[in-house]
Design a protein around this motif. Structure first.
Motif, PDB file in Angstrom:
ATOM      1  N   VAL A 284      -0.961  -6.497   5.299  1.00 24.02           N
ATOM      2  CA  VAL A 284      -1.303  -5.001   5.476  1.00 24.02           C
ATOM      3  C   VAL A 284      -2.079  -4.427   4.439  1.00 24.02           C
ATOM      4  O   VAL A 284      -1.513  -5.438   2.711  1.00 24.02           O
ATOM      5  CB  VAL A 284      -0.559  -4.426   5.709  1.00 24.02           C
ATOM      6  N   THR A 285      -3.023  -4.344   4.026  1.00 24.11           N
ATOM      7  CA  THR A 285      -3.962  -3.121   2.496  1.00 24.11           C
ATOM      8  C   THR A 285      -3.791  -1.805   2.272  1.00 24.11           C
ATOM      9  O   THR A 285      -3.692  -1.608   4.197  1.00 24.11           O
ATOM     10  CB  THR A 285      -5.252  -4.810   2.572  1.00 24.11           C
ATOM     11  N   LYS A 286      -4.093  -1.899   1.606  1.00 23.84           N
ATOM     12  CA  LYS A 286      -4.287  -0.548   1.553  1.00 23.84           C
ATOM     13  C   LYS A 286      -5.033   0.931   0.529  1.00 23.84           C
ATOM     14  O   LYS A 286      -4.909   0.174  -0.875  1.00 23.84           O
ATOM     15  CB  LYS A 286      -2.630   0.456   1.459  1.00 23.84           C
ATOM     16  N   LYS A 287      -5.900   1.196   0.573  1.00 22.94           N
ATOM     17  CA  LYS A 287      -6.975   1.096  -1.090  1.00 22.94           C
ATOM     18  C   LYS A 287      -6.728   3.420  -0.568  1.00 22.94           C
ATOM     19  O   LYS A 287      -7.375   3.705   0.349  1.00 22.94           O
ATOM     20  CB  LYS A 287      -7.306   0.948  -1.270  1.00 22.94           C
TER      21      LYS A 287
ATOM     22  N   MET B  19      -7.590  -1.997  -7.474  1.00 24.34           N
ATOM     23  CA  MET B  19      -6.739  -1.179  -7.164  1.00 24.34           C
ATOM     24  C   MET B  19      -6.447  -0.938  -5.556  1.00 24.34           C
ATOM     25  O   MET B  19      -6.537   0.225  -5.092  1.00 24.34           O
ATOM     26  CB  MET B  19      -6.913   0.149  -7.255  1.00 24.34           C
ATOM     27  N   THR B  20      -6.170  -1.780  -4.764  1.00 24.32           N
ATOM     28  CA  THR B  20      -6.122  -2.414  -4.103  1.00 24.32           C
ATOM     29  C   THR B  20      -4.243  -2.465  -3.105  1.00 24.32           C
ATOM     30  O   THR B  20      -4.323  -3.910  -3.808  1.00 24.32           O
ATOM     31  CB  THR B  20      -6.814  -3.014  -3.051  1.00 24.32           C
ATOM     32  N   SER B  21      -3.655  -1.865  -2.936  1.00 24.43           N
ATOM     33  CA  SER B  21      -2.671  -2.384  -2.491  1.00 24.43           C
ATOM     34  C   SER B  21      -1.830  -3.465  -1.286  1.00 24.43           C
ATOM     35  O   SER B  21      -3.059  -3.380  -0.857  1.00 24.43           O
ATOM     36  CB  SER B  21      -1.250  -1.231  -2.434  1.00 24.43           C
ATOM     37  N   ARG B  22      -1.682  -4.296  -1.440  1.00 21.78           N
ATOM     38  CA  ARG B  22      -1.619  -5.550   0.049  1.00 21.78           C
ATOM     39  C   ARG B  22      -0.765  -6.027  -0.279  1.00 21.78           C
ATOM     40  O   ARG B  22       0.434  -6.535  -0.516  1.00 21.78           O
ATOM     41  CB  ARG B  22      -2.554  -6.014  -0.301  1.00 21.78           C
ATOM     42  N   SER B  23      -0.182  -6.657   1.260  1.00 23.73           N
ATOM     43  CA  SER B  23       1.544  -7.338   1.388  1.00 23.73           C
ATOM     44  C   SER B  23       1.393  -9.000   0.998  1.00 23.73           C
ATOM     45  O   SER B  23       0.110  -9.433   0.783  1.00 23.73           O
ATOM     46  CB  SER B  23       1.718  -7.606   2.794  1.00 23.73           C
TER      47      SER B  23
END
Lengths: 420, 374
Positions: A283-286, B172-176
């Motif tokens: 997963v990625t989230k931004k 500034m991107t979250s990732r698993s």
């Protein structure tokens, strides 16, 4: 084990220069305080007074123009030992450029001494006036400007919070002032009014006629002490992940959650991402916000995938979940032919048949609509197990507030109908 | 080892890697997109404070470094611009420090929350006289960990400021991520002066770097100098000895490049096409390479992670290819200019863009086009 601070008694300055008397007074002050020269760090500025280094047995740091106080502040930040003496030396020009550094050192009350050699002019560049030059200063060789009143640097330091300050005429023996300054806990400033044989006054009586007199202030204030954080790893290497739910994705799924600032969009998306991880999905989230975070739209882009994700942009979303008009308007350019839309039914002008609308705002309220819409999405599409999302919500620090939200989402499961 | 999948981001990995590598002090002025780095740093470093502006930041970290507390900071172009004179000072004084430059869209204040790769020529040229600071670049989330460690070690071993070049989307991107796959980090050790005889502050060892002593020591006098100086650290006009010292600052960074050279080369069996990228565009390139290969197109990729000085070893790789495609998120191709100057040969193609990330499809399209026309 004290020795002489001064290792070279020959002056590096023009004959008759006021700086040499400052150097002699400084050495005498350090020597008579019994301070080991290697406990002294002299930080010098650009300008004639910065030529002091080679004459000294202390550590010497010769930096940029105007920055001696800032550089000395950095050294002071590193030192937790009252026996170490950090002394910055600059001229009236350097003090003018670096006036913000002086104010900050005063405000924080850093443990250091600043000596300002004020001879009214810039000696190295040919006699220009500084912000510390008296409006009554007149000299044939100086590059004169319109007379303007000078900064009262000692008064500024006092107002900003320095522990000690004095303004003194630089003739004869003024070691008592220097000793007081150097012995002060906190920031001390000594402004010394000097002669300059090349571009300024050659007689101290002329300096005195400008209206300067010896005076000082003492501020009872504790010196700055940096609170030292405890080391604590930001990453928990000891925990192991608990993959225990089902993910049902065979290819990447790109989801845009679009709302407005203050609607909990980013934290809902984060809990959703953590839930996807529990289903063994990548997963990625931004986040995406206007230039000023905290107003306008708040959008979160999520990519879920059975494979490793590299590029994290979304050009056309597989799913757009919109809970506010502002969020929808910002994100609608990423709607494609096959984009499935979930929207709050307050949102106007959506031109799509592949849409599910719901009264999120009324039923769940502004704060919980983001979570509710993601929950309903999972119930509708089962991209991964809703149980994983529930599990993620229950691990949140807002668990207590989220339990009723979870219950309400579950209670709707039978009511909602899939779009055609 | 059990896997440990966590939601992480580049900012967190950079800060944790800095701390484990030996950075003790962090001073910053808040600026986007260094926001998360600053937030993490305030929880992580034994010495951490915010300064009132970036000139002050650069001076405070120089002072901390002179006193032996290895410092780092994070900023973006507007702040970095204010630091330039002070970074020249620290380069001249030979003070180790790590500057994390988080790129965002310029010119000037541009768009704070939009990513970019626009600062490569700037970091290539900030030292008056054309000397280089080592500049590292993060091409994926793992680099935020490993390349950061290398940057810290290089700063201390070469006694120089180094720049870690990254950008908004990278940090500034979250990732698993399976954090159990992260290497253990080695804490850097200073090469201290240990002799009894008098210390000559800028007398270099055979590795072209003077052993270090902090200005807080009680054994030997330390002289640090931002102006032209000889081995003793005292100011000199352009004497032979002083110029020799200045030239050494250039030589140490260039000659020891192989010690800190990092790159990723994914070589295909033929030499038809090489795609070069760095920072955030390397991620789109990875996807593009995979899709091109699925189409049966032979293609290799090269991601320089030590990007300045640009190594001749990399040039040798590049020169083996019939076609070269350089992918970077800026208007005119800055890495292309560093490699080829203003007149790139006809076999060099570029994908450039500003305002949003370059997509895998844009790379694929240009790759196919250059295979067709050249």
């Amino acid at each position: 084990m004290s020795s002489d601070l001064l290792i070279d008694k020959n002056s590096p300055y023009c004959p008759g220069c006021g700086h040499q008397n400052v150097t002699l007074n400084l050495a005498k002050a350090i020597n008579s305080l019994g301070i080991d020269p290697l406990d002294v760090i002299v930080v010098s500025d650009i300008g004639c007074c910065g030529l002091i280094d080679p004459a000294l047995a202390s550590h010497t740091v010769h930096g940029l123009h105007g920055r001696a106080t800032a550089l000395a502040s950095g050294i002071s930040l590193a030192i937790d030992n009252p026996n170490k003496k950090v002394i910055a030396v600059q001229g009236d020009g350097g003090a003018t450029i670096g006036i913000a550094h002086l104010l900050e050192a005063s405000r924080r009350n850093f443990n250091l001494t600043l000596i300002i050699n004020n001879n009214q002019i810039y000696g190295m560049t040919g006699g220009q006036l500084s912000g510390l030059s008296s409006e009554n200063f007149q000299h044939d060789k100086a590059n004169m400007n319109d007379p303007v009143q000078p900064f009262n640097i000692i008064e500024l330091a006092k107002t900003a919070g320095a522990s000690y300050g004095c303004q003194i005429i630089g003739k004869g023996d003024f070691t008592d002032y220097l000793k007081e300054a150097i012995s002060t806990d906190g920031f001390s400033v000594v402004e010394i009014l000097e002669v300059c044989p090349s571009y300024g006054y050659q007689k101290y009586s002329d300096i005195e006629n400008l209206g300067y007199t010896n005076h000082k202030f003492i501020n009872e204030r504790k010196p700055f002490k940096l609170s030292r954080n405890e080391f604590k790893s930001l990453i928990d290497f000891d925990s192991s992940s608990d993959i225990k739910f089902n993910g049902n994705l065979e290819k990447p799924l790109q989801i845009i959650l679009a709302g407005s600032a203050g609607e909990g969009v980013q934290s809902a998306a984060e809990l959703f991402a953590k839930a996807a991880i529990k289903c063994n999905l990548n997963v990625t989230k931004k986040g995406d916000y206007p230039i000023t975070v905290g107003t306008g739209f708040s959008v979160s882009e999520l990519i879920l995938s059975p494979d490793e994700i590299h590029y994290t942009g979304i050009d056309t979303a597989d799913v757009l979940i919109a809970i506010s008009q502002t969020g929808y308007d910002y994100s609608k350019s990423k709607i494609g032919e096959n984009t499935f839309i979930i929207a709050d039914n307050s949102i106007q002008n959506i031109n799509s048949k592949n849409i599910f609308t719901f009264d999120f705002k009324t039923i769940f309220g502004k704060k919980n609509s983001a979570i509710a819409s993601l929950g309903l999405f999972l119930i509708l599409k089962n991209s991964f197990s809703f149980d994983a999302f529930e599990n993620s919500l229950l691990e949140s620090k807002h668990k207590e507030k989220l339990i009723p939200v979870i219950e309400k989402i579950k209670s709707l499961t039978d009511e909602i109908k899939l779009p055609a | 080892m059990n896997s440990n999948i966590s939601l992480v981001d580049g900012s967190k990995l950079i800060v944790e890697s800095l701390a484990r590598s030996g950075v003790e002090a962090f001073v910053s002025y808040p600026i986007t997109p260094a926001n998360w780095i600053n937030q993490y740093a305030s929880k992580r470093f034994p010495l951490m404070t915010f300064a009132p502006d970036e000139i002050t930041v650069a001076q405070w970290i120089a002072g901390l470094s002179a006193a032996g507390k290895l410092p780092a900071t994070a900023t973006s172009f507007p702040g970095f611009a204010l630091m330039v004179e002070s970074l020249n000072m620290s380069f001249m004084m030979e003070l180790p420090m790590i500057i994390i430059l988080t790129q965002r869209l310029g010119p000037s204040t541009g768009s704070a929350t939009v990513g970019a790769q626009g600062d490569l020529m700037l970091v290539n040229s900030i030292i008056s006289g054309g000397y280089n600071l080592p500049v590292f670049s993060t091409s994926n989330i793992y680099d935020c960990w490993n390349v950061t460690e290398k940057a810290v070690h290089t700063a201390v071993k070469l006694r120089t400021p180094v720049v870690l070049l990254t950008s908004k989307e990278m940090i500034m991107t979250s990732r698993s991520m399976d954090i159990s796959k992260l290497n253990s980090i080695k804490k850097v050790e200073y090469d201290f002066y240990t002799d009894e005889t008098a210390y000559i502050p800028y007398q270099a060892n055979s590795q072209l770097v003077p052993p270090f002593l902090p200005v807080t020591n009680n054994q030997h006098q330390v002289r640090l100098n931002s102006s032209t100086h000889d081995e003793t650290g005292t100011i000199k006009k352009a004497t032979k000895a002083a110029l020799g010292n200045t030239i050494r600052l250039h030589t140490k960074v260039q000659r020891r490049l192989n010690e800190y050279l990092l790159y990723e080369f994914d070589q295909d069996e033929n030499n038809e096409l090489l795609i070069i990228s760095y920072d955030i565009s390397a991620e789109a390139t990875r996807d593009a390479i995979k899709l091109l290969r699925e189409k049966g197109i032979k293609v290799s990729s090269l991601f320089p992670k030590t990007i300045i000085p640009f190594s001749k070893d990399l040039l040798e790789i590049i020169n083996n290819y019939k076609r070269v495609l350089i992918v970077e998120e800026n208007l005119s191709g800055l890495l292309a200019k560093i490699i080829y100057g203003i007149n790139p040969p006809a076999n060099v193609f570029k994908v450039n863009k500003i305002g949003s990330m370059i997509t895998p499809n844009e790379i694929i399209k240009e790759a196919e086009r250059c295979l067709q026309i050249y």
